[in-house]
Design a protein around this motif. Structure first.
Motif, PDB file in Angstrom:
ATOM      1  N   ALA A 195      15.197   1.198   5.499  1.00 23.35           N
ATOM      2  CA  ALA A 195      16.428   1.663   6.146  1.00 23.35           C
ATOM      3  C   ALA A 195      16.245   1.745   7.658  1.00 23.35           C
ATOM      4  N   LEU A 196      15.108   2.284   8.102  1.00 25.03           N
ATOM      5  CA  LEU A 196      14.841   2.403   9.539  1.00 25.03           C
ATOM      6  C   LEU A 196      14.757   1.031  10.201  1.00 25.03           C
ATOM      7  N   GLY A 202      19.877  -3.463  13.993  1.00 20.98           N
ATOM      8  CA  GLY A 202      21.267  -3.424  14.447  1.00 20.98           C
ATOM      9  C   GLY A 202      21.419  -2.777  15.804  1.00 20.98           C
ATOM     10  N   MET A 203      20.721  -1.655  16.015  1.00 17.76           N
ATOM     11  CA  MET A 203      20.882  -0.913  17.267  1.00 17.76           C
ATOM     12  C   MET A 203      20.278  -1.652  18.459  1.00 17.76           C
ATOM     13  N   PHE A 204      19.148  -2.325  18.249  1.00 16.94           N
ATOM     14  CA  PHE A 204      18.498  -3.033  19.350  1.00 16.94           C
ATOM     15  C   PHE A 204      18.959  -4.483  19.470  1.00 16.94           C
ATOM     16  N   GLY A 205      19.634  -4.996  18.434  1.00 12.60           N
ATOM     17  CA  GLY A 205      19.927  -6.415  18.386  1.00 12.60           C
ATOM     18  C   GLY A 205      21.035  -6.888  19.295  1.00 12.60           C
ATOM     19  N   MET A 308      16.968   9.743  15.080  1.00 16.86           N
ATOM     20  CA  MET A 308      17.260   9.467  13.675  1.00 16.86           C
ATOM     21  C   MET A 308      15.989   9.214  12.868  1.00 16.86           C
ATOM     22  N   MET A 309      14.964   8.669  13.503  1.00 18.01           N
ATOM     23  CA  MET A 309      13.718   8.388  12.796  1.00 18.01           C
ATOM     24  C   MET A 309      13.137   9.647  12.160  1.00 18.01           C
ATOM     25  N   LEU A 332      24.004  12.288  10.575  1.00 23.76           N
ATOM     26  CA  LEU A 332      23.427  11.051  11.091  1.00 23.76           C
ATOM     27  C   LEU A 332      23.601   9.924  10.077  1.00 23.76           C
ATOM     28  N   PRO A 333      23.981   8.725  10.526  1.00 23.16           N
ATOM     29  CA  PRO A 333      24.224   7.627   9.580  1.00 23.16           C
ATOM     30  C   PRO A 333      22.976   7.161   8.849  1.00 23.16           C
ATOM     31  N   LEU A 334      21.814   7.237   9.496  1.00 15.06           N
ATOM     32  CA  LEU A 334      20.591   6.776   8.854  1.00 15.06           C
ATOM     33  C   LEU A 334      20.242   7.631   7.637  1.00 15.06           C
ATOM     34  N   THR A 335      20.625   8.911   7.640  1.00 12.34           N
ATOM     35  CA  THR A 335      20.394   9.772   6.480  1.00 12.34           C
ATOM     36  C   THR A 335      21.048   9.189   5.238  1.00 12.34           C
ATOM     37  N   TYR A 336      22.280   8.751   5.372  1.00 12.29           N
ATOM     38  CA  TYR A 336      23.032   8.246   4.222  1.00 12.29           C
ATOM     39  C   TYR A 336      22.632   6.810   3.883  1.00 12.29           C
ATOM     40  N   PHE A 337      22.198   6.052   4.864  1.00 12.21           N
ATOM     41  CA  PHE A 337      21.729   4.698   4.590  1.00 12.21           C
ATOM     42  C   PHE A 337      20.420   4.753   3.796  1.00 12.21           C
TER      43      PHE A 337
END
Length: 387
Positions: A195-196, A202-205, A308-309, A332-337
């Protein structure tokens, strides 16, 4: 949403939407494949990061807790003999040498950290004190605190027995999961790292959009018959392919080298993967909309990624965090992803699961809001540039 029903013309030659999308996609794919940094940050860095954290955190995490102690029986008597027998039967305590030793020997072992603690039994049936001796340097360590807690409960039980009051209830430990399969820490960490990695991709791309805008390439592209919507769609599809490579490669490494077990529900996984990847692409798109330089973009992306990490349950469950931090984790969206990937890759959760869709809904909200805000910022900048 991106496709236009009418063909566009370029020098009198009709170019339909599919052909235009195909040319843009392959052009961006070639540019990406030529960039060594894209290969490193998109493929090799997530693998290196996952292997490091799996080596640090997964080793021995699934084993039962056990601590080695020394036992001192200064003057054997019926009370100390009874306590010695009960301590020896506790599976969490491994008695060094298997029998009581003199106090000076036990204290030497504690000082040299050969044992986690020394237990000094009562000297006589009338004595009321049981001493626990630990190394001062490790006084606040997990092992010393665990021995203290276990021994405290043991003494309370011994007090009840001595008073002739047999306890009505006893405590037995069980663990259950919400799914069909037990979640080991290797499974937990593997899905969190996947997930990370996808989120960071996506965030760095979208950093190339900042560079294109700075060089005026986006402005030139707007002056051509090319569809900006198809340009954005081709970029997203190309990044989705990178994410597929990430999830396959990381899963193989986790299963083959770290013993992770995966029980995949394909439909749930596809839904969670697509929604999550697109949401984090939208987040990167939003960052690119207000970042004037590559350095500014990377700074924002690094800060968000770092937060988020450690607050999204990648390495440890959110429930184990301090209570005042948990509300932050829960937005935080990463929690649910990460939760969605665990549900679909380990628990084999059905796509009809309500809790799964609740998490997907939050990812959709994050993706929609950041994409709309990013589009509005790009549009306002374009209007300002045309004036």
């Amino acid at each position: 949403m991106f496709l236009s029903p009418l063909p566009e013309r370029n020098g009198g030659i009709e170019i339909n939407n599919f052909h235009q999308f195909k040319m843009m996609f392959f052009a961006q794919l070639k540019l990406t494949l030529r960039e060594k940094q894209a290969w490193f940050w998109g493929i090799f860095f997530p693998v290196i990061l996952m292997v490091i954290f799996m080596l640090i955190f997964s080793g021995g995490s699934d084993e039962e807790f056990q601590t080695e102690v020394a036992v001192v029986e200064p003057n054997p008597n019926p009370a100390s003999d009874r306590m010695l027998g009960q301590i020896s039967e506790l599976p969490v305590f491994e008695v060094k040498s298997g029998k009581p030793v003199p106090r000076d020997k036990a204290e030497e072992w504690v000082k040299e950290q050969e044992v986690d603690a020394a237990i000094i039994l009562p000297e006589s049936p009338e004595a009321s004190s049981v001493f626990l001796v630990v190394n001062k340097e490790n006084e606040q360590g997990a092992a010393a605190q665990a021995v203290y807690g276990i021994l405290d409960k043991f003494v309370q039980q011994a007090n009840l027995s001595a008073a002739g009051a047999a306890p009505t209830f006893d405590l037995k430990f069980e663990s259950i999961t919400s799914g069909n399969n037990d979640l080991s820490y290797s499974d937990f960490l593997l899905t969190g790292m996947i997930a990370l990695s996808i989120a960071q991709g996506g965030m760095f791309g979208m950093v190339d959009l900042v560079e294109m805008r700075r060089k005026g390439l986006i402005k030139r592209l707007r002056m051509t018959p090319a569809s900006m919507g198809l340009f954005g769609l081709s970029d997203m599809v190309m990044r989705l392919l990178f994410s597929i490579v990430q999830i396959v490669l990381l899963s193989l490494i986790g299963v083959l080298f770290f013993g992770a077990s995966l029980y995949i529900n394909p439909i749930s996984l596809i839904i969670v993967f697509l929604i999550g990847a697109l949401s984090f692409n939208a987040l990167g798109y939003f960052f690119s909309a207000f970042s004037k330089t590559t350095e500014a973009y990377m700074g924002v992306a690094n800060i968000v990624s770092f937060v988020m990490m450690f607050l999204s349950g990648v390495f440890f469950p959110v429930e184990t965090m301090p209570e005042w931090l948990q509300p932050i984790s829960n937005i935080l969206p990463l929690t649910y992803f990460a939760d969605g990937l665990r549900a679909s890759m380990v628990y084999e959760t059905s796509a009809a699961n309500a809790a799964l869709w609740a998490g997907i809904g939050i990812l959709v909200i994050w993706g929609a809001i950041t994409f709309i805000l990013g589009s509005l910022l790009y549009k306002s900048k374009a209007i300002a540039a045309d004036r």
